[in-house]
Design an enzyme around this catalytic site. Sequence first.
Site, PDB file in Angstrom:
ATOM      1  N   LYS A 116       0.866  -1.190   0.000  1.00  0.00           N
ATOM      2  CA  LYS A 116       0.000   0.000   0.000  1.00  0.00           C
ATOM      3  C   LYS A 116       0.890   1.224   0.000  1.00  0.00           C
ATOM      4  O   LYS A 116       2.053   1.149   0.410  1.00  0.00           O
ATOM      5  CB  LYS A 116      -0.879   0.027   1.248  1.00  0.00           C
ATOM      6  CG  LYS A 116      -2.111   0.894   1.096  1.00  0.00           C
ATOM      7  CD  LYS A 116      -3.244   0.106   0.466  1.00  0.00           C
ATOM      8  CE  LYS A 116      -4.427   0.949   0.116  1.00  0.00           C
ATOM      9  NZ  LYS A 116      -5.570   0.100  -0.248  1.00  0.00           N
ATOM     10  N   ASP A 137      -6.781   4.449  -4.633  1.00  0.00           N
ATOM     11  CA  ASP A 137      -7.488   4.336  -3.361  1.00  0.00           C
ATOM     12  C   ASP A 137      -8.117   5.721  -3.171  1.00  0.00           C
ATOM     13  O   ASP A 137      -8.299   6.453  -4.161  1.00  0.00           O
ATOM     14  CB  ASP A 137      -6.521   3.950  -2.217  1.00  0.00           C
ATOM     15  CG  ASP A 137      -7.249   3.416  -0.982  1.00  0.00           C
ATOM     16  OD1 ASP A 137      -7.576   2.237  -0.944  1.00  0.00           O
ATOM     17  OD2 ASP A 137      -7.495   4.206  -0.043  1.00  0.00           O
TER      18      ASP A 137
HETATM   19  N1  GLU Z   1      -7.304   0.381  -3.024  1.00  0.00           N
HETATM   20  C1  GLU Z   1      -8.037  -0.810  -3.360  1.00  0.00           C
HETATM   21  C2  GLU Z   1      -8.099  -1.724  -2.157  1.00  0.00           C
HETATM   22  O1  GLU Z   1      -8.161  -1.251  -1.048  1.00  0.00           O
HETATM   23  C3  GLU Z   1      -7.558  -1.467  -4.635  1.00  0.00           C
HETATM   24  C4  GLU Z   1      -6.144  -1.851  -4.687  1.00  0.00           C
HETATM   25  C5  GLU Z   1      -5.672  -2.379  -6.035  1.00  0.00           C
HETATM   26  O2  GLU Z   1      -6.465  -2.463  -6.971  1.00  0.00           O
HETATM   27  O3  GLU Z   1      -4.492  -2.711  -6.121  1.00  0.00           O
HETATM   28  O4  GLU Z   1      -8.128  -2.921  -2.242  1.00  0.00           O
END
Ligand code: GLU
Length: 457
Positions: free
Chosen positions: A137, A177
């Site tokens: 992340k 996100d």
């Molecule tokens: N931010 C999204 C999540 O919390 C998607 C992350 C992604 O597609 O890599 O899963």
Amino acid sequence: MPSTLTGSEQAAEQYVSSVYESVIRRNPHESEFHQAVKEILDSLIPVFARHPKYMKHGILERIVEPERMITFRVPWVDDNGNVQVNRGFRVQFNSAIGPYKGGLRFHPSVNASIIKFLGFEQIFKNSLTGQPIGGGKGGSDFDPKGKSDREIMRFTQSFMTELYKYIGPDEDVPAGDIGVGAREIGYMFGQYKRIRGGYEAGVLTGKGIVYGGSLTRTEATGYGCVYFVNEMLESRGLSFQGSTVVVSGSGNVSIYAMDKATQLGAKVVACSDSDGYVYDPHGINLNTVKRLKEIERKRIREYVDEHPHAVYTEGCQGIWSLPCDIALPCATQNEIDADSAKMLVENGVKAVGEGANMPSTLEAIDVFLKNRVLFGPAKAANAGGVAVSALEMSQNSMRQSWTFEEVDAKLHSIMKNIYQNSVKASEAYGLPGNLVAGANIAGFVRVAEAMLAQGVV
Ligand code: GLU
């Protein structure tokens, strides 16, 4: 400690609390990270009691420690010619089952604790999808609110000028996100391509369709959440048809959760942004929300100018006092506390599906579980977004693109599998109906087995 615990359960409980205490000691002041770790660890006690091999190989001690955490300076020049400095983050938490995968969040609240809680959750969520993706992340404390398009571009280019060193289609694949959507991904992809001097489409997901994005990625998190809740409802002979739904937020997750719930015959009566919420007894007009939020980038309070029968209320907590059959928290972490959960229960809520990451506090989850509310935890219910990101990576590797219907069908079956695997795990460990434990256990076991196989790394 209740005397009904067996010897192995006692040993597992002691082990888990000692790991949790060391997480608190070594990561002081990171309350969101502590919360995410506690939720997982509490679920895993029966797993360690039954499989002491995980304790012996230090799986837990290793899984709570990121493989790598990068922080960096992001300098940029605003439209007035002033130098601004933000902080950038990327946590590469676990690569046991695939390259690090997870979104980037641009929001003033972003700090190490927020990024670590999100990255930690991502490990288990990604594992649950059944796709070959590890957990990561990132993001920045940059506030996109009120910034011009040129400022957004300058900031994202500066951000990528540092981040590109650490990512790649087989290493680490960021996506969106909160505060990072198609526009930001586009600018970051352009900068990455320019620096690398090659077209590595699979380095980012959530790309535009014309340059390697996947159909259904935009809809995936919201649609997936509703597919998951639908499975829970069916297990009690219920459905979305004719039900009243409250969905917090008005970003990408919220919009497509409202869209799918409406398609399935529900009436969505409320949504929100970080200033307040709108209640529309006729059902939220999605075209208005989409235009206000996705095109004009305005506040949700402007909804009532076009729909005078709707009511706008300042502040976000009140949305949970609206009577509903189904609640879909799709805004942000800890948006439902114990009092809000109690209010939802008193008003007869039948199901809660978490579209956002960790939107319910630990106390709120307790209230839902004790009252037998169908509760779809975030790691399971919002995994549709990252699942379709993994499908985007597959399409990029094959240099192919699938139709909307193909991707949607795959998403639907992934969400059904996540539901079934979570149910099976909850039952296998004597906790039927507890999908929090079920999802945590099912997500953990796959990663733990991969870590065991790969030795102490
Ligand atoms: N931010 C999204 C999540 O919390 C998607 C992350 C992604 O597609 O890599 O899963």
